[in-house]
Scaffold this active site. Structure first.
Site, short mmCIF file in Angstrom:
data_model
loop_
_atom_site.label_atom_id
_atom_site.label_comp_id
_atom_site.label_asym_id
_atom_site.label_seq_id
_atom_site.Cartn_x
_atom_site.Cartn_y
_atom_site.Cartn_z
N TRP A 1 0.32 -0.72 0.00
CA TRP A 1 -0.15 0.20 0.00
C TRP A 1 0.87 1.11 0.01
CZ3 TRP A 1 -3.19 1.78 4.40
CH2 TRP A 1 -5.16 2.22 3.98
N TYR B 1 -4.54 0.50 -4.68
CA TYR B 1 -3.36 0.63 -4.29
C TYR B 1 -3.31 1.91 -5.07
CZ TYR B 1 -3.49 -2.28 -0.44
OH TYR B 1 -4.14 -3.17 0.55
N LEU C 1 2.17 -3.17 11.88
CA LEU C 1 2.74 -2.10 12.56
C LEU C 1 1.73 -0.90 12.95
CD1 LEU C 1 5.99 -2.01 10.44
CD2 LEU C 1 6.05 -2.94 12.51
N ILE D 1 14.13 -3.87 5.11
CA ILE D 1 13.34 -5.82 5.07
C ILE D 1 14.33 -6.46 5.44
CG2 ILE D 1 13.91 -7.31 2.84
CD1 ILE D 1 11.27 -5.81 2.20
P1 NAP Z 1 2.15 -0.95 7.75
O1 NAP Z 1 2.94 -2.43 7.85
O2 NAP Z 1 1.71 -1.49 9.70
O3 NAP Z 1 3.48 -0.30 8.62
C1 NAP Z 1 3.81 0.56 7.41
C2 NAP Z 1 4.50 1.48 7.74
O4 NAP Z 1 5.27 1.35 8.64
C3 NAP Z 1 5.36 2.67 6.71
O5 NAP Z 1 4.65 3.88 6.39
C4 NAP Z 1 6.97 1.56 6.67
O6 NAP Z 1 7.45 2.92 5.63
C5 NAP Z 1 6.84 1.80 8.16
N1 NAP Z 1 7.92 0.71 8.45
C6 NAP Z 1 7.20 -0.56 7.69
N2 NAP Z 1 9.59 -1.55 8.48
C7 NAP Z 1 9.61 -0.37 9.24
C8 NAP Z 1 10.97 -0.76 9.85
N3 NAP Z 1 10.91 -1.61 9.78
N4 NAP Z 1 10.96 0.43 10.69
C9 NAP Z 1 10.20 1.84 10.92
N5 NAP Z 1 8.93 1.72 9.91
C10 NAP Z 1 8.82 0.62 9.36
O7 NAP Z 1 0.81 -0.50 7.52
P2 NAP Z 1 0.45 -1.05 5.71
O8 NAP Z 1 0.92 -0.85 4.49
O9 NAP Z 1 -1.78 -0.05 6.27
O10 NAP Z 1 -0.03 -2.44 6.10
C11 NAP Z 1 0.70 -3.29 5.43
C12 NAP Z 1 0.27 -3.94 4.19
O11 NAP Z 1 -0.85 -4.54 4.75
C13 NAP Z 1 -0.21 -2.41 3.18
O12 NAP Z 1 0.89 -2.41 2.33
C14 NAP Z 1 -0.97 -3.66 2.03
O13 NAP Z 1 -0.28 -4.39 0.69
C15 NAP Z 1 -2.04 -4.05 3.53
N6 NAP Z 1 -2.81 -3.53 3.80
C16 NAP Z 1 -4.52 -4.40 3.37
C17 NAP Z 1 -5.81 -3.81 3.75
C18 NAP Z 1 -6.74 -4.15 3.57
O14 NAP Z 1 -8.43 -3.45 3.51
N7 NAP Z 1 -7.00 -6.03 2.93
C19 NAP Z 1 -5.69 -2.55 4.44
C20 NAP Z 1 -4.08 -1.63 4.88
C21 NAP Z 1 -3.20 -2.90 4.21
P3 NAP Z 1 8.76 2.78 4.99
O15 NAP Z 1 7.81 2.21 3.53
O16 NAP Z 1 9.00 4.16 4.75
O17 NAP Z 1 9.14 1.76 5.53
#
Ligand code: NAP
Length: 280
Positions: free
Chosen positions: A24, A57, A197, A245
């Protein structure tokens, strides 16, 4: 030594790592694209082969980034994508899938999900999923943001066929532990935990930071270790930064102690009653 489980298996027999990669917000800024592609490719190199994306997305932009990342190595990746509820009629789902395949530059999606439930009767979407499966365009299908009552309904329509339910689950969003997680466990349906996260919000939490310090780990690793400790849950953190990663991968090596869990439970109490399913 790696002590936690590292894979889980969908009902169709496909085995995937319990730590995958989200997308996302990828594809939104051209300046970030090279790092996003590099992150996904490094993830593939390191075994994070499940990549989650969606037509929503960046209006297809994230699927294009994924398409570039898996170019020349399609067989290494397990690609999950999603159809929007506004495209959930039979005809529109068929078309949406074709569009996703073009952006992903592939001939099949490993797991295709209904992003959330809208007004279209489930039977219409399932008709399309079945046809897409028969045509070899998707290998399996599932749902996202479905609560227990929705899951019961889908089981009535297509018993034993739903491959997963992708839902919000992390330390501060534990509601599904009360009912949805046990329901899926009983049916042997792996759950995909999105926003593990809490979109980064958990990283500043004091309790998470204390547990992290005790392990010589980062807060992100502790937040992921919590999700990964739940059987048959796949965590799909998103990062567009290659260094993160490796950091996130190392969460697989962390085992939370009883003391850690007590401290985390105090900060983020587990649910003691049914809570409506939360969504982001
Ligand atoms: P998340 O994975 O909880 O958090 C992503 C955020 O955390 C980004 O800002 C990323 O920034 C940062 N991050 C990642 N690893 C990190 C680390 N080691 N240290 C510090 N910051 C870190 O949130 P999300 O993207 O909402 O959820 C994950 C995935 O779930 C999405 O990308 C999507 O594919 C899926 N999703 C699905 C739905 C649904 O309705 N089905 C809804 C929401 C999300 P950087 O990129 O700058 O590292």
């Amino acid at each position: 030594m790696r002590t936690t489980r590292t894979t889980t298996t969908f009902p169709n027999g496909a085995t995937v790592p319990v730590l995958g990669q989200g997308t996302w917000h990828m594809g939104e800024a051209s300046s970030a694209r090279a790092d996003e592609v590099s992150s996904l490719r490094l993830g593939l190199d390191l075994g994070l082969t499940l990549i989650d994306t969606a037509e929503m997305y960046a209006d297809g932009g994230a699927e294009r980034v994924v398409g570039e990342a898996i170019q020349g190595r399609r067989d290494e990746a397990f690609v999950v994508s999603k159809v929007l509820p506004s495209n959930a009629s039979t005809a529109r789902t068929l078309r949406a899938c074709d569009d996703s395949l073009k952006r992903l530059k592939t001939d099949h999606i490993d797991l295709y999900l209904l992003h959330w439930r809208g007004g279209t009767p489930l039977s219409e979407t399932l008709e399309a999923f079945e046809r897409l499966q028969q045509a070899g365009k998707i290998r399996a299908w599932g749902v996202s943001n479905f609560d227990v009552d929705d899951m019961e309904e889908i089981e009535q329509h297509a018993p034993g066929q739903v491959a997963t339910n992708q839902v919000l689950y992390n330390l501060s969003r534990r509601g599904i532990a009360f009912d949805l997680l046990p329901w899926c466990a009983e049916k042997r349906i792996p759950v995909m935990a999105y926003s593990p996260l809490d979109e980064g919000r958990l990283l500043g939490n004091a309790a998470v930071n204390r547990v992290a310090a005790a392990h010589g780990a980062t807060p992100a690793q502790i937040a992921l270790a919590f999700v990964l400790a739940t059987p048959d849950v796949i965590a799909i953190p998103k990062t567009g930064r290659p260094d993160r990663i490796r950091e996130n991968l190392a969460a697989l090596d962390i085992r939370l102690t009883v003391e850690d869990r007590t401290a985390l439970d105090a900060a983020f109490p587990p649910p003691s009653r049914k809570r409506p399913l939360e969504m982001i």
